[in-house]
Scaffold this motif. Sequence first.
Motif, mmCIF file in Angstrom:
data_model
loop_
_atom_site.group_PDB
_atom_site.id
_atom_site.type_symbol
_atom_site.label_atom_id
_atom_site.label_comp_id
_atom_site.label_asym_id
_atom_site.label_seq_id
_atom_site.Cartn_x
_atom_site.Cartn_y
_atom_site.Cartn_z
ATOM 1 N N GLN A 58 -2.260 -9.369 -0.951
ATOM 2 C CA GLN A 58 -3.429 -8.553 -0.662
ATOM 3 C C GLN A 58 -3.647 -8.432 0.845
ATOM 4 O O GLN A 58 -3.927 -7.341 1.371
ATOM 5 C CB GLN A 58 -4.671 -9.179 -1.330
ATOM 6 N N GLN A 59 -3.497 -9.558 1.557
ATOM 7 C CA GLN A 59 -3.658 -9.528 3.014
ATOM 8 C C GLN A 59 -2.588 -8.662 3.667
ATOM 9 O O GLN A 59 -2.851 -7.953 4.634
ATOM 10 C CB GLN A 59 -3.594 -10.957 3.573
ATOM 11 N N ASN A 60 -1.390 -8.739 3.113
ATOM 12 C CA ASN A 60 -0.301 -7.930 3.666
ATOM 13 C C ASN A 60 -0.577 -6.442 3.489
ATOM 14 O O ASN A 60 -0.308 -5.636 4.386
ATOM 15 C CB ASN A 60 1.014 -8.311 2.984
ATOM 16 N N GLU A 61 -1.162 -6.065 2.342
ATOM 17 C CA GLU A 61 -1.519 -4.672 2.114
ATOM 18 C C GLU A 61 -2.589 -4.202 3.110
ATOM 19 O O GLU A 61 -2.514 -3.092 3.644
ATOM 20 C CB GLU A 61 -2.028 -4.493 0.676
ATOM 21 N N GLU A 62 -3.570 -5.075 3.374
ATOM 22 C CA GLU A 62 -4.615 -4.734 4.326
ATOM 23 C C GLU A 62 -4.053 -4.593 5.735
ATOM 24 O O GLU A 62 -4.438 -3.696 6.494
ATOM 25 C CB GLU A 62 -5.717 -5.798 4.291
ATOM 26 N N LEU A 63 -3.127 -5.490 6.082
ATOM 27 C CA LEU A 63 -2.488 -5.406 7.397
ATOM 28 C C LEU A 63 -1.691 -4.118 7.543
ATOM 29 O O LEU A 63 -1.674 -3.489 8.607
ATOM 30 C CB LEU A 63 -1.580 -6.614 7.629
ATOM 31 N N LEU A 64 -1.014 -3.715 6.470
ATOM 32 C CA LEU A 64 -0.259 -2.467 6.509
ATOM 33 C C LEU A 64 -1.183 -1.273 6.723
ATOM 34 O O LEU A 64 -0.870 -0.355 7.494
ATOM 35 C CB LEU A 64 0.545 -2.299 5.213
ATOM 36 N N GLN A 65 -2.334 -1.279 6.036
ATOM 37 C CA GLN A 65 -3.293 -0.188 6.206
ATOM 38 C C GLN A 65 -3.828 -0.151 7.640
ATOM 39 O O GLN A 65 -3.951 0.922 8.246
ATOM 40 C CB GLN A 65 -4.451 -0.354 5.220
ATOM 41 N N THR A 66 -4.144 -1.352 8.170
ATOM 42 C CA THR A 66 -4.633 -1.429 9.545
ATOM 43 C C THR A 66 -3.577 -0.951 10.530
ATOM 44 O O THR A 66 -3.875 -0.215 11.483
ATOM 45 C CB THR A 66 -5.039 -2.874 9.888
ATOM 46 N N ASN A 68 -1.144 1.136 9.967
ATOM 47 C CA ASN A 68 -0.994 2.590 9.856
ATOM 48 C C ASN A 68 -2.129 3.321 10.569
ATOM 49 O O ASN A 68 -1.913 4.348 11.218
ATOM 50 C CB ASN A 68 -0.953 2.998 8.376
ATOM 51 N N LYS A 69 -3.342 2.763 10.450
ATOM 52 C CA LYS A 69 -4.482 3.374 11.120
ATOM 53 C C LYS A 69 -4.336 3.280 12.633
ATOM 54 O O LYS A 69 -4.587 4.245 13.368
ATOM 55 C CB LYS A 69 -5.771 2.693 10.669
ATOM 56 N N LEU A 70 -3.917 2.091 13.103
ATOM 57 C CA LEU A 70 -3.714 1.910 14.539
ATOM 58 C C LEU A 70 -2.606 2.810 15.067
ATOM 59 O O LEU A 70 -2.690 3.350 16.167
ATOM 60 C CB LEU A 70 -3.383 0.444 14.843
ATOM 61 N N GLU A 71 -1.574 2.978 14.275
ATOM 62 C CA GLU A 71 -0.469 3.843 14.686
ATOM 63 C C GLU A 71 -0.928 5.291 14.799
ATOM 64 O O GLU A 71 -0.535 6.016 15.725
ATOM 65 C CB GLU A 71 0.687 3.723 13.701
ATOM 66 N N ALA A 72 -1.787 5.708 13.844
ATOM 67 C CA ALA A 72 -2.313 7.073 13.897
ATOM 68 C C ALA A 72 -3.191 7.268 15.137
ATOM 69 O O ALA A 72 -3.108 8.294 15.817
ATOM 70 C CB ALA A 72 -3.117 7.367 12.626
ATOM 71 N N GLU A 73 -4.021 6.263 15.459
ATOM 72 C CA GLU A 73 -4.861 6.352 16.649
ATOM 73 C C GLU A 73 -4.003 6.335 17.917
ATOM 74 O O GLU A 73 -4.281 7.053 18.878
ATOM 75 C CB GLU A 73 -5.862 5.197 16.669
ATOM 76 N N ARG A 74 -2.978 5.467 17.919
ATOM 77 C CA ARG A 74 -2.094 5.403 19.082
ATOM 78 C C ARG A 74 -1.430 6.750 19.319
ATOM 79 O O ARG A 74 -1.344 7.234 20.458
ATOM 80 C CB ARG A 74 -1.015 4.333 18.866
ATOM 81 N N LEU A 75 -0.981 7.387 18.243
ATOM 82 C CA LEU A 75 -0.333 8.685 18.358
ATOM 83 C C LEU A 75 -1.322 9.743 18.853
ATOM 84 O O LEU A 75 -0.973 10.597 19.682
ATOM 85 C CB LEU A 75 0.245 9.104 17.007
ATOM 86 N N TYR A 76 -2.567 9.655 18.390
ATOM 87 C CA TYR A 76 -3.600 10.603 18.810
ATOM 88 C C TYR A 76 -3.839 10.498 20.313
ATOM 89 O O TYR A 76 -3.834 11.509 21.037
ATOM 90 C CB TYR A 76 -4.890 10.321 18.037
#
Length: 387
Positions: A58-66, A68-76
Amino acid sequence: MNIELFIQQAEALHKQLADLYQTASVLPWIPPDLLPQAFKELYSNSKMVQLAAEELYQQNEELLQTRNKLEAERLYYYNLFEFAPDAYFVTNSEGIIQEVNLAAAKLLNIPKQTLYSQSMISFIRIEERESFRSELNQLFQSDRDKELVLRLQPDNGEPFDGAFTVAVVRNHHGKPTSLRWLLRQINQHQQQGVGLINREKFISEARPVYKYTKGEDIPLNPLVIFYICQGLVKLNTFCETGEEILVGLATPQMVFSSSMTSLPIYQATALSDVELVSIHVTEVALNPIISHILSPKINQRLKQTESLLVIFGKRRVEDRLHHLLQFLKQEIGEPVAEGTRLNVRFTHEEIASACGTTRVTITRLIGKLQQQGLISFDSKKHMILRE
């Protein structure tokens, strides 16, 4: 490690323990009182491993979501930096380029990849490099952004005058770690008609704003002209006896600089909360629009100083005070029902220094004017000059 594989292995272990318990329970040589306790502990530990594996999943899934979100912000933010219309650089504290955007590469006429690891000073004209180093050293001693105007030499292109805005990034110990650079080609607006632009906006846009609180001294640089966006600045010098002499009051849309005087001592103090922008003196010489806008403002400051000299030259203290109050009325007065209110509160000491007399004398003369009904004070102790 593959989390899903770990969970599968934990479940398989749990099942094998259950099978082993069933097999061992029928073996005659194992004491019956030992078997339940041993398998109970193994089963409990196996269950804990299984639960830990599920929680880890479960923690690994949350880390993956985080992530992905950080990667999207970094790209922005990367795209904002990469495709910004102005030239941006990120260097280390020595000025070695670490990041650069497309506008910077285009302005310097060099491919982006070629710019990495190059020194910013390599694009500065040789005769200006020493002053460039000196300005950077001053920047490290201050928490404020710095604006520099320098002659740049792009690769296989014509030299141009560029205005740098440089900011220092520090670690939690206050040590400089990197520099952020904004580069503008200052002659890019030269083809615009001076009469078609908002002059005050043209002066203040794309420049750092410096803020000072009431009573704070403003550091002066002979290479910089300050333009006042908001507030009031007192300009003064000191005579041989150490007494302060008022030489100017800079109001909004006025300018001041130590380069505009030959006085050996020149001080600027905020009489209210002040907002300023800085303009390099080289930019005034090179940019006709800046020069056209600032020339009448510089002239206004010189005329103001002449007016104060005339006031200071009056023989009678009463005349000096009278003309000083008329000067203040013109410069910082605002109409009210009772007359004209000075929108800055002056102490008797400050008025005395402007009149070249003592505080005691000014206190006596102001009291006399109050008795005559020529002046009064509002609830905030601001002077009101009656008609």
